[in-house]
Design a protein around this motif. Structure first.
Motif, mmCIF file in Angstrom:
data_model
loop_
_atom_site.group_PDB
_atom_site.id
_atom_site.type_symbol
_atom_site.label_atom_id
_atom_site.label_comp_id
_atom_site.label_asym_id
_atom_site.label_seq_id
_atom_site.Cartn_x
_atom_site.Cartn_y
_atom_site.Cartn_z
ATOM 1 N N UNK A 1 39.220 119.358 24.841
ATOM 2 C CA UNK A 1 38.729 120.677 25.169
ATOM 3 C C UNK A 1 37.355 120.611 25.832
ATOM 4 N N UNK A 2 36.501 119.724 25.315
ATOM 5 C CA UNK A 2 35.153 119.584 25.850
ATOM 6 C C UNK A 2 35.190 119.056 27.291
ATOM 7 N N UNK A 3 36.092 118.145 27.591
ATOM 8 C CA UNK A 3 36.190 117.601 28.950
ATOM 9 C C UNK A 3 36.699 118.658 29.925
ATOM 10 N N UNK A 4 37.585 119.539 29.495
ATOM 11 C CA UNK A 4 38.071 120.612 30.363
ATOM 12 C C UNK A 4 36.942 121.575 30.695
ATOM 13 N N UNK A 5 36.127 121.897 29.697
ATOM 14 C CA UNK A 5 34.988 122.786 29.923
ATOM 15 C C UNK A 5 33.992 122.139 30.875
ATOM 16 N N UNK A 6 33.745 120.851 30.713
ATOM 17 C CA UNK A 6 32.839 120.112 31.599
ATOM 18 C C UNK A 6 33.371 120.104 33.024
ATOM 19 N N UNK A 7 34.659 119.908 33.190
ATOM 20 C CA UNK A 7 35.267 119.895 34.517
ATOM 21 C C UNK A 7 35.162 121.276 35.162
ATOM 22 N N UNK A 8 35.387 122.312 34.406
ATOM 23 C CA UNK A 8 35.294 123.681 34.950
ATOM 24 C C UNK A 8 33.866 123.996 35.362
ATOM 25 N N UNK A 9 32.904 123.638 34.515
ATOM 26 C CA UNK A 9 31.489 123.877 34.848
ATOM 27 C C UNK A 9 31.092 123.073 36.075
ATOM 28 N N UNK A 10 31.510 121.834 36.150
ATOM 29 C CA UNK A 10 31.216 120.996 37.305
ATOM 30 C C UNK A 10 31.839 121.589 38.569
ATOM 31 N N UNK A 11 33.047 122.066 38.456
ATOM 32 C CA UNK A 11 33.725 122.700 39.595
ATOM 33 C C UNK A 11 32.960 123.937 40.043
ATOM 34 N N UNK A 12 32.500 124.765 39.123
ATOM 35 C CA UNK A 12 31.742 125.973 39.470
ATOM 36 C C UNK A 12 30.405 125.635 40.134
ATOM 37 N N UNK A 13 29.752 124.593 39.639
ATOM 38 C CA UNK A 13 28.483 124.171 40.238
ATOM 39 C C UNK A 13 28.707 123.672 41.661
ATOM 40 N N UNK A 14 29.719 122.851 41.871
ATOM 41 C CA UNK A 14 30.033 122.343 43.216
ATOM 42 C C UNK A 14 30.398 123.502 44.136
ATOM 43 N N UNK A 15 31.154 124.466 43.650
ATOM 44 C CA UNK A 15 31.542 125.627 44.435
ATOM 45 C C UNK A 15 30.316 126.453 44.839
ATOM 46 N N UNK A 16 29.382 126.682 43.906
ATOM 47 C CA UNK A 16 28.163 127.449 44.194
ATOM 48 C C UNK A 16 27.284 126.736 45.212
ATOM 49 N N UNK A 17 27.163 125.422 45.072
ATOM 50 C CA UNK A 17 26.364 124.649 46.031
ATOM 51 C C UNK A 17 27.014 124.674 47.413
ATOM 52 N N UNK A 18 28.336 124.575 47.477
ATOM 53 C CA UNK A 18 29.012 124.589 48.779
ATOM 54 C C UNK A 18 28.853 125.932 49.487
ATOM 55 N N UNK A 19 28.704 127.007 48.739
ATOM 56 C CA UNK A 19 28.480 128.321 49.342
ATOM 57 C C UNK A 19 27.038 128.518 49.807
ATOM 58 N N UNK A 20 26.118 127.751 49.265
ATOM 59 C CA UNK A 20 24.708 127.933 49.609
ATOM 60 C C UNK A 20 24.192 126.904 50.607
ATOM 61 N N UNK A 21 25.019 125.971 51.028
ATOM 62 C CA UNK A 21 24.605 124.934 51.964
ATOM 63 C C UNK A 21 25.362 125.109 53.277
ATOM 64 N N UNK A 22 24.639 124.937 54.402
ATOM 65 C CA UNK A 22 25.299 124.938 55.701
ATOM 66 C C UNK A 22 24.630 123.910 56.595
ATOM 67 N N UNK A 23 25.362 123.448 57.581
ATOM 68 C CA UNK A 23 24.825 122.455 58.506
ATOM 69 C C UNK A 23 24.758 123.032 59.914
#
Length: 161
Positions: A1-23
């Motif tokens: 359960x803890x690893x699933x929560x970590x994966x979801x949080x990591x996914x949300x962080x990567x998603x937020x960063x991808x929306x705030x970065x542009x080249x």
């Protein structure tokens, strides 16, 4: 359960960063628009940041662009019709001013059409057909380029040739 929560949080962080970065590519320049209002121009290439959902990015070419007008008739000083097919090389030098005044390349081409055609009409109207074709052609073209560049600068555009 803890690893699933970590994966979801990591996914949300990567998603937020991808929306705030542009080249911005080396062949581009960009401006950041915040809630519909142009905020800043970005001329340099590289990785940049924005606020997701509040700011958006509009890209423009930084390379030299070509404007090619349709052939038109112009009267010379001796009242002879001269069919002129002209073109201009131009580039966007101030992306923020460019966006505020003409919005996009189509708007810029429309302004350049008015500017270049008016300058050609004025300069060719000062010379006879014979002078235009044989003697003063280079002088006329350099004058038209110079005056067109001066007028286009108010739109964030530089006329190169």
């Amino acid at each position: 359960m803890k690893t699933k929560l970590t994966i979801i949080i990591l996914f949300l962080v990567v998603f937020a960063v991808s929306l705030s970065v542009f080249t911005v590519d080396q062949t581009q320049q960009a401006i950041v628009i915040q809630l519909g209002k142009p905020m800043e121009g970005i001329k340099g290439p590289g990785l940049h940041f924005k606020v997701p959902f509040i700011q958006e990015v509009v890209y423009f070419e930084s390379r030299i662009l070509v404007y090619d007008a349709a052939p038109t008739e112009i009267l010379t000083e001796d009242k002879k019709n001269l069919v002129v097919d002209n073109y201009a090389k131009w580039k966007i030098v101030e992306p923020l001013k460019f966006f505020k005044t003409v919005k996009n390349e189509m708007g810029a081409r429309s302004r350049l059409d008015d500017i270049v055609y008016a300058q050609l009409r004025v300069e060719l109207g000062k010379h006879t057909l014979e002078d235009t074709v044989s003697i003063t052609r280079d002088e006329i073209m350099s004058t038209v380029t110079k005056k067109s560049d001066e007028l286009a600068n108010s739109y964030g555009i530089e006329v190169v040739d």
